[in-house]
Design a protein around this motif. Structure first.
Motif, mmCIF file in Angstrom:
data_model
loop_
_atom_site.group_PDB
_atom_site.id
_atom_site.type_symbol
_atom_site.label_atom_id
_atom_site.label_comp_id
_atom_site.label_asym_id
_atom_site.label_seq_id
_atom_site.Cartn_x
_atom_site.Cartn_y
_atom_site.Cartn_z
ATOM 1 N N THR A 1 -47.403 13.160 -99.524
ATOM 2 C CA THR A 1 -48.286 14.318 -99.679
ATOM 3 C C THR A 1 -49.560 14.005 -100.465
ATOM 4 O OG1 THR A 1 -46.276 15.662 -99.764
ATOM 5 C CG2 THR A 1 -48.306 16.760 -100.386
ATOM 6 N N SER A 2 -49.464 13.124 -101.448
ATOM 7 C CA SER A 2 -50.565 12.928 -102.410
ATOM 8 C C SER A 2 -51.947 12.689 -101.796
ATOM 9 C CB SER A 2 -50.231 11.778 -103.360
ATOM 10 O OG SER A 2 -49.053 12.072 -104.033
ATOM 11 N N PRO A 3 -52.082 11.747 -100.836
ATOM 12 C CA PRO A 3 -53.438 11.523 -100.317
ATOM 13 C C PRO A 3 -54.037 12.776 -99.668
ATOM 14 C CG PRO A 3 -51.978 9.739 -99.659
ATOM 15 C CD PRO A 3 -51.110 10.823 -100.224
ATOM 16 N N GLY A 4 -53.208 13.579 -99.021
ATOM 17 C CA GLY A 4 -53.702 14.756 -98.302
ATOM 18 C C GLY A 4 -54.140 15.903 -99.193
ATOM 19 N N VAL A 5 -53.688 15.918 -100.437
ATOM 20 C CA VAL A 5 -54.067 17.014 -101.336
ATOM 21 C C VAL A 5 -54.910 16.508 -102.504
ATOM 22 C CG1 VAL A 5 -52.083 18.480 -100.739
ATOM 23 C CG2 VAL A 5 -51.893 16.898 -102.655
ATOM 24 N N GLU A 6 -55.492 15.342 -102.348
ATOM 25 C CA GLU A 6 -56.382 14.742 -103.354
ATOM 26 C C GLU A 6 -55.740 14.705 -104.740
ATOM 27 O OE1 GLU A 6 -59.641 17.578 -102.871
ATOM 28 O OE2 GLU A 6 -60.802 15.921 -102.032
ATOM 29 N N ALA A 7 -54.454 14.356 -104.800
ATOM 30 C CA ALA A 7 -53.761 14.381 -106.088
ATOM 31 C C ALA A 7 -54.289 13.290 -107.010
ATOM 32 C CB ALA A 7 -52.272 14.180 -105.860
ATOM 33 N N LYS A 8 -54.423 13.641 -108.277
ATOM 34 C CA LYS A 8 -54.836 12.622 -109.251
ATOM 35 C C LYS A 8 -53.624 11.735 -109.543
ATOM 36 C CE LYS A 8 -58.332 15.279 -111.739
ATOM 37 N NZ LYS A 8 -58.106 16.684 -111.379
ATOM 38 N N ALA A 9 -53.912 10.478 -109.910
ATOM 39 C CA ALA A 9 -52.825 9.531 -110.179
ATOM 40 C C ALA A 9 -51.858 10.090 -111.219
ATOM 41 C CB ALA A 9 -53.417 8.207 -110.651
ATOM 42 N N SER A 10 -52.408 10.736 -112.250
ATOM 43 C CA SER A 10 -51.530 11.238 -113.321
ATOM 44 C C SER A 10 -50.639 12.366 -112.797
ATOM 45 C CB SER A 10 -52.349 11.723 -114.507
ATOM 46 O OG SER A 10 -53.264 12.697 -114.099
ATOM 47 N N HIS A 11 -51.166 13.190 -111.863
ATOM 48 C CA HIS A 11 -50.347 14.269 -111.293
ATOM 49 C C HIS A 11 -49.153 13.699 -110.531
ATOM 50 C CE1 HIS A 11 -53.967 17.237 -111.232
ATOM 51 N NE2 HIS A 11 -53.586 16.896 -112.428
ATOM 52 N N VAL A 12 -49.457 12.706 -109.704
ATOM 53 C CA VAL A 12 -48.387 12.105 -108.891
ATOM 54 C C VAL A 12 -47.351 11.457 -109.802
ATOM 55 C CG1 VAL A 12 -47.893 10.563 -106.972
ATOM 56 C CG2 VAL A 12 -50.181 11.482 -107.220
ATOM 57 N N ALA A 13 -47.847 10.749 -110.810
ATOM 58 C CA ALA A 13 -46.937 10.012 -111.685
ATOM 59 C C ALA A 13 -45.994 10.956 -112.418
ATOM 60 C CB ALA A 13 -47.741 9.188 -112.679
#
Lengths: 150, 379
Positions: free
Chosen positions: B160-172
């Protein structure tokens, strides 16, 4: 106290601004070289290693996306450094890649580091939760002079 | 990273593989039998009966100990290539697991799974969007958490992350929360399952729905009942898990549509169509699994050993034995990717959201499985 080289970790966020300002001031007073650096966190493939289901393409797309994010952050760090240190002639900025903890500790122990200046929240923009304890690990292992900023 | 093939990588992987294999051989041949016979607190086999530690959980614990205690938080380079192969092992095990089912069994179990998984995925996404907005979380963080909590943990966060422009810290932080919760539920679920007297079918349906991360679903199922045969916990839980995996492209599509609604798209539009997502995000091992089901249904491996039918063929029995070893090896490797430093530092709003939604889903899944127990059909 005079230094030959002041080294400062810069991440393009507010977390490194105070440390950067201090490092610039110190370099001005000591008339010495100023080295700034950003670390692209190479720990992401390992961090998502628990995920066995993603297809190779989905996994690579994700890692490319995170890498691109960090490259943009590295550019922001370079800009932050150049603006703060524009009147220092002997300055250089490098972008390193690998484990931020290992690289910071290596910088804090390098023979040519006169003093390492670091903000306590440095590289938290890179994401991985363990980066929150970077400064603690750094304090325990640094052998060269070290200044930490909150 | 050099792009070399499997056989070029194999020599580099040997040290790590050797450690994994030796660990599992020692656990299965000496440690587990010793625990089964050891008298603790005056009870023979207390370690196994009370703690439910079988070779699967012991394997994961050993993997975690290697990384976090023996090697001080990071796998040495000489071992890391071998540990990477654990992902391939688990995929291979899941493909072989297809030999437990015929198409009839898949249709029976699958229709129940679609009903439960579909309902829970939709409900969880809605809950995360609502709670996340209430907690004031960033939209991209909510998007990642919605799919990670509703579909299958880290895999869904990665998709999902690339499609919702997630910041690295959010994903982590989302990943650390999901993993932490998954590990906790992996250890407590067998306790709860045995304490409540759940059948393999009920238990498999519960953890297949309620545990967030797929690796932990597999481990919790095998920890409850280490047998790999039709009708055991792992055979049920993995059908549920495969339904979750299949739903990834659809969930990614739904969440990216939500994320981009009322938002200007940048850089020529990052939102992908459902067709593209199906091609890019569909896990290929599911096709391998279905291929195995097809071969099994055609009788390629002899009798499957379904309840009330002829006994399983020797080929099928041998494949099931292999599976227990392959899963054992794979889960030692997966344990080696669990980093206590990362889990300890997780916190903030993602943790709060993860706990609220994760616990609700885990408990609600158990309640629902109890409510529909008469409709669950054993294979």
């Amino acid at each position: 106290m005079e230094f030959k080289n002041i080294v400062v970790a810069v991440d393009g966020s507010e977390a490194s601004q105070e440390a950067l300002n201090h490092a610039v001031e110190l370099a001005r007073q000591s008339k010495c070289a100023l080295t700034g650096f950003f670390i692209i966190d190479g720990g992401w493939p390992d961090f998502i290693g628990n995920d066995w289901q993603s297809s190779k393409g989905a996994r690579q797309e994700f890692l490319d996306y995170i890498f691109k994010e960090q490259e943009s952050q590295a550019e922001a760090a370079r800009m932050q450094f150049e603006i703060a240190a524009e009147d220092i002639n002997d300055r250089r900025f490098s972008i390193l890649a690998g484990d931020p903890a290992e690289i910071l500790i290596a910088q804090a122990n390098a023979a040519d580091t006169g003093m390492l200046v670091v903000g306590q929240r440095i590289f938290q923009v890179s994401g991985r939760p363990s980066l929150r304890s970077l400064s603690k690990r750094l304090v325990a292992k640094a052998t060269r002079p070290l200044t930490l900023f909150p | 990273m050099s792009d070399t093939g499997f056989f070029q990588k194999l020599p580099r992987a040997l040290p790590g593989l050797a450690l994994i294999v030796i660990t599992m051989v020692v656990i299965r041949n000496w440690l587990e039998p010793w625990m089964t016979n050891a008298v603790v607190f005056g009870t023979k086999g207390w370690l196994v009966k009370v703690t439910h530690l079988n070779y699967i959980l012991l394997g994961i614990i050993m993997g975690m100990l290697y990384r976090n205690v023996v090697f001080g938080g990071k796998m040495p380079d000489v071992l890391s290539d071998g540990f990477k192969l654990s992902r391939l092992m688990i995929k291979t095990g899941i493909i072989l697991l297809g030999s437990l089912y015929t198409f009839n069994a898949i249709v029976q179990l699958g229709s129940m799974a679609i009903f439960l998984i579909g309902g829970f995925v939709i409900l969880t996404i809605i809950m995360v969007l609502w709670f996340g907005t209430m907690l004031g979380l960033d939209r991209s963080m909510i998007g990642v958490m919605a799919n990670a909590l509703s579909v299958c943990g880290v895999t869904a966060a990665v998709a999902t992350s690339p499609g919702v422009e997630a910041k690295a810290s959010h994903v982590a932080y989302a990943i650390a929360t999901i993993l932490g919760f998954g590990i906790l539920t992996m250890f407590i679920s067998p306790f709860i399952g045995h304490a409540l007297g759940l059948s393999d079918l009920q238990y498999g349906a519960w953890i297949g729905t309620g545990i967030l991360n797929s690796g932990q679903v597999l481990a919790a199922a095998l920890a409850f009942n280490p047998n790999v045969a039709p009708g055991t916990a792992v055979s049920v839980a993995e059908i549920w898990n495969i339904m979750r995996v299949i739903s990834i492209p659809f969930a990614v599509f739904a969440v990216t549509v939500w994320y981009w609604s009322g938002k200007e798209e940048t850089e020529g539009g990052k939102r992908k169509g459902l067709g593209t997502l199906l091609v890019e995000k569909f896990p290929v091992f599911v096709i391998g699994f279905l291929g195995m089901v097809f071969l099994t249904s055609m009788g390629a491996f002899g009798d499957v050993g379904l309840k009330g039918g002829p006994a399983a063929s020797e080929t099928i029995k041998m494949m099931r034995l292999w599976m227990t070893w392959i899963f054992g090896f794979g889960l030692v490797g997966l344990g080696g990717y669990i980093d206590f430093k990362e889990l300890r530092q997780a916190g903030g709003a993602p943790l709060k959201l993860g706990l609220i939604v994760g616990v609700t889903k885990y408990v609600l899944a158990l309640v629902v499985v109890f409510l529909i127990k008469d409709y669950l059909v054993a294979i």
